[in-house]
Design a protein around this motif. Structure first.
Motif, mmCIF file in Angstrom:
data_model
loop_
_atom_site.group_PDB
_atom_site.id
_atom_site.type_symbol
_atom_site.label_atom_id
_atom_site.label_comp_id
_atom_site.label_asym_id
_atom_site.label_seq_id
_atom_site.Cartn_x
_atom_site.Cartn_y
_atom_site.Cartn_z
ATOM 1 N N LEU A 56 36.814 50.643 35.836
ATOM 2 C CA LEU A 56 36.822 49.193 35.571
ATOM 3 C C LEU A 56 35.787 48.798 34.520
ATOM 4 C CD1 LEU A 56 37.102 47.187 38.897
ATOM 5 C CD2 LEU A 56 38.783 47.432 37.090
ATOM 6 N N GLU A 57 34.641 49.478 34.585
ATOM 7 C CA GLU A 57 33.552 49.128 33.668
ATOM 8 C C GLU A 57 33.968 49.316 32.204
ATOM 9 O OE1 GLU A 57 33.248 50.869 36.369
ATOM 10 O OE2 GLU A 57 31.524 50.173 37.522
ATOM 11 N N GLU A 59 37.020 48.779 31.138
ATOM 12 C CA GLU A 59 38.068 47.803 30.811
ATOM 13 C C GLU A 59 37.552 46.367 30.787
ATOM 14 O OE1 GLU A 59 42.073 48.129 32.202
ATOM 15 O OE2 GLU A 59 41.532 49.951 33.287
ATOM 16 N N PHE A 60 36.526 46.116 31.554
ATOM 17 C CA PHE A 60 35.995 44.750 31.623
ATOM 18 C C PHE A 60 34.541 44.730 31.203
ATOM 19 C CE2 PHE A 60 39.447 44.790 34.717
ATOM 20 C CZ PHE A 60 40.145 43.649 34.354
ATOM 21 N N ARG A 61 34.186 43.615 30.600
ATOM 22 C CA ARG A 61 32.790 43.452 30.241
ATOM 23 C C ARG A 61 31.980 43.178 31.512
ATOM 24 N NH1 ARG A 61 32.918 39.023 25.582
ATOM 25 N NH2 ARG A 61 34.201 38.051 27.171
ATOM 26 N N GLN A 64 32.405 39.710 32.815
ATOM 27 C CA GLN A 64 33.680 39.473 33.513
ATOM 28 C C GLN A 64 33.641 40.039 34.928
ATOM 29 O OE1 GLN A 64 36.258 41.330 30.520
ATOM 30 N NE2 GLN A 64 37.405 39.406 30.496
ATOM 31 N N LEU A 65 33.079 41.227 35.049
ATOM 32 C CA LEU A 65 32.982 41.850 36.370
ATOM 33 C C LEU A 65 32.127 40.992 37.297
ATOM 34 C CD1 LEU A 65 32.540 45.642 35.510
ATOM 35 C CD2 LEU A 65 34.489 44.568 36.604
ATOM 36 N N GLN A 67 31.646 37.797 37.034
ATOM 37 C CA GLN A 67 32.422 36.588 37.352
ATOM 38 C C GLN A 67 33.402 36.854 38.495
ATOM 39 O OE1 GLN A 67 34.524 35.347 33.902
ATOM 40 N NE2 GLN A 67 33.018 33.806 33.320
ATOM 41 N N MET A 68 34.101 37.962 38.392
ATOM 42 C CA MET A 68 35.095 38.306 39.416
ATOM 43 C C MET A 68 34.416 38.545 40.756
ATOM 44 S SD MET A 68 37.977 40.598 37.577
ATOM 45 C CE MET A 68 36.943 41.682 36.643
ATOM 46 N N ARG A 69 33.274 39.246 40.691
ATOM 47 C CA ARG A 69 32.544 39.516 41.930
ATOM 48 C C ARG A 69 32.143 38.210 42.604
ATOM 49 N NH1 ARG A 69 28.085 39.491 44.448
ATOM 50 N NH2 ARG A 69 27.092 38.338 42.774
ATOM 51 N N TRP B 31 34.083 45.547 46.865
ATOM 52 C CA TRP B 31 35.011 44.723 46.087
ATOM 53 C C TRP B 31 35.557 45.453 44.864
ATOM 54 C CZ3 TRP B 31 35.386 42.833 41.158
ATOM 55 C CH2 TRP B 31 34.285 43.005 40.333
ATOM 56 N N GLN B 32 34.683 46.248 44.217
ATOM 57 C CA GLN B 32 35.089 46.854 42.946
ATOM 58 C C GLN B 32 36.164 47.933 43.152
ATOM 59 O OE1 GLN B 32 31.772 47.026 40.421
ATOM 60 N NE2 GLN B 32 32.765 48.291 38.890
ATOM 61 N N ALA B 36 39.822 47.510 41.758
ATOM 62 C CA ALA B 36 40.359 48.509 40.818
ATOM 63 C C ALA B 36 41.732 48.993 41.291
ATOM 64 C CB ALA B 36 39.395 49.691 40.701
ATOM 65 N N ARG B 45 45.238 40.611 36.860
ATOM 66 C CA ARG B 45 43.842 40.452 37.258
ATOM 67 C C ARG B 45 43.662 39.393 38.342
ATOM 68 N NH1 ARG B 45 39.072 38.630 33.233
ATOM 69 N NH2 ARG B 45 39.361 36.652 34.280
ATOM 70 N N SER B 49 42.535 39.914 42.152
ATOM 71 C CA SER B 49 41.369 39.199 42.698
ATOM 72 C C SER B 49 41.738 38.496 44.004
ATOM 73 C CB SER B 49 40.885 38.200 41.650
ATOM 74 O OG SER B 49 39.786 37.511 42.130
ATOM 75 N N LEU B 109 41.935 41.144 26.147
ATOM 76 C CA LEU B 109 40.897 42.093 26.506
ATOM 77 C C LEU B 109 40.634 43.097 25.391
ATOM 78 C CD1 LEU B 109 39.119 43.016 28.954
ATOM 79 C CD2 LEU B 109 40.864 44.752 29.298
ATOM 80 N N GLN B 112 37.994 42.326 23.223
ATOM 81 C CA GLN B 112 36.663 42.136 23.771
ATOM 82 C C GLN B 112 35.749 43.330 23.527
ATOM 83 O OE1 GLN B 112 37.653 41.483 27.771
ATOM 84 N NE2 GLN B 112 38.569 39.493 27.371
ATOM 85 N N MET B 113 36.338 44.450 23.138
ATOM 86 C CA MET B 113 35.512 45.617 22.903
ATOM 87 C C MET B 113 34.598 45.355 21.715
ATOM 88 S SD MET B 113 36.494 47.347 25.306
ATOM 89 C CE MET B 113 37.894 47.594 26.400
#
Lengths: 203, 192
Positions: A56-57, A59-61, A64-65, A67-69, B31-32, B36, B45, B49, B109, B112-113
């Motif tokens: 996940l790290e 794919e998401f900044r 963002q992670l 925020q979701m958390r 949660w992660q 995932a 997403r 969530s 996304l 975003q990189m």
């Protein structure tokens, strides 16, 4: 212990989930048979390819992670509070209903008591009116009727004439009062008859 | 990342007692992995969530009745696996891959990189896409085993508990799925 096929045992070993004894036997086997060694290498390579899938790290900044958390965390905590409130309500509901029942019971008892009291008051008032009427009549008779008539009235009051079979004039009882009133009115009629008769009242 | 069984039991007890810090720790811990798995299974997403929230809420509701037998993670993942399956049934037509749009910025996304993409990055991205493509083409149950293994970080025994299948079946599915993925990757390499 269930027997595993070579490919299954290789997979478990590559994943680090095979027991010590089973691992030892597997290693012995693959060292003995080149085909088994090939299978093992293939399995390890296949499993390693899975590790190439991005986490996940990647794919998401981090923002963002985070925020979701936070979103998930807040949602769960809010729901938890809601559940706790529901639980408290659930516990309080029987107490509330019991309280309401108690209040209703007390109110009903008060209404019944008030009703009984009113009936008793009315009966007492009616008895009082009868007593007053009897007293008024007695006073009127004593002052306005001749002596012979007064004597007869006294006899009546004594119950000799107006009570048949021992019935007494009972002004206090609602039933006795109405019965007594009837007797009283009969007696009044007899007094009138005695007064008007040519013989006159009995001595 | 994962707690040993004693620490996990202690954490569960604290959560049962309504300790807020314990719940924070619990959510932070799981949660992660849940997200995932749900994200890779649904490709959405927001939906992932929601499913994670729903899973954790069910844990909140059911934790008082839960008896710890060393299968907590399997129990936890069984909840989300069932939720994902129910959702998939509800949305009969599953999208192949939804475009990931940042809820706040509205940018995709892939934008975003940070920084410029090097040749290595491009190759890596291409490899990853091929890998995802191969994963997508697997049968549902085979894919589920791999997702639980890689994103849920579950052992094969735990996956067997989660899916309610014998260990042998899970291993057979994993082996078959990995072999298929490898073949698909090789075919993709040859065609490209």
């Amino acid at each position: 212990m269930k027997r595993l096929s070579l490919s299954q045992a290789c997979l478990l070993h590559a994943a680090g989930e095979l027991g010590a004894e089973s691992s030892r036997r597997l290693v012995e086997h693959i060292e003995t048979y080149p085909a088994a060694m090939l299978e093992y290498d293939q399995t390890v390579a296949n499993l390693a390819s899975l590790k190439a899938l991005p986490a996940l790290e990647e794919e998401f900044r981090p923002l963002q992670l985070e925020q979701m958390r936070r979103q998930i965390h807040n949602g769960v905590i809010a729901k938890q509070r809601q559940e706790r409130r529901k639980e408290i309500k659930r516990k309080l509901r029987p107490i509330f209903y019991r309280g309401m029942s108690l209040v209703s019971g007390v109110a009903a008892a008060l209404v019944v008591m008030a009703g009984v009291h009113m009936v008793q008051m009315r009966a007492a008032a009616r008895a009082q009116r009868l007593r007053d009427a009897a007293t008024s009549f007695r006073e009127f008779a004593q002052t306005n009727l001749p002596a012979s008539h007064t004597l007869m009235l006294q006899q009546m009051n004594a119950g000799d004439h107006i009570s048949n079979g021992g019935d007494e004039f009972d002004a206090d009882s609602p039933i006795g009062g109405s019965n007594g009133l009837l007797q009283f009115l009969n007696a009044v009629d007899r007094v009138k008859l005695a007064v008007n008769s040519p013989v006159g009242p009995a001595q | 990342m994962a707690l040993d069984s004693q620490a996990l039991s202690a954490l569960i007890e604290r959560c049962r007692a309504g300790d807020k810090a314990a719940w924070d720790e619990f959510i932070g811990l799981y949660w992660q992995r849940l997200f995932a798995y749900a994200y890779k299974a649904t490709h959405d997403r927001d939906l992932a969530s929601d499913l994670v929230q729903e899973t954790l809420l069910r844990v909140v509701q059911k934790l008082q009745r839960y008896t710890e037998e060393g299968k907590f993670e399997a129990w936890l993942f069984r909840i989300i696996v069932n939720l994902v399956r129910d959702k998939a049934r509800a949305n009969a037509r599953r999208q192949t891959r939804s475009t990931l749009v940042d809820a706040e910025s509205g940018s995709e996304l892939t934008d975003q990189m940070p920084g410029r993409e090097t040749v290595d990055d491009a190759e890596h991205r291409e490899e990853t896409e091929k890998l995802f493509g191969a994963l997508e083409r697997l049968p549902e149950l085979d894919r589920q085993v791999l997702l639980l293994r890689h994103y849920g970080c579950l052992s094969f025994k735990e996956i067997a508990t989660v899916t309610g299948c014998p260990l042998g079946t899970v291993l057979a599915r994993a082996h078959r799925a990995l072999a298929k993925m490898r073949v698909m990757m090789e075919v993709d390499h040859e065609t490209s």
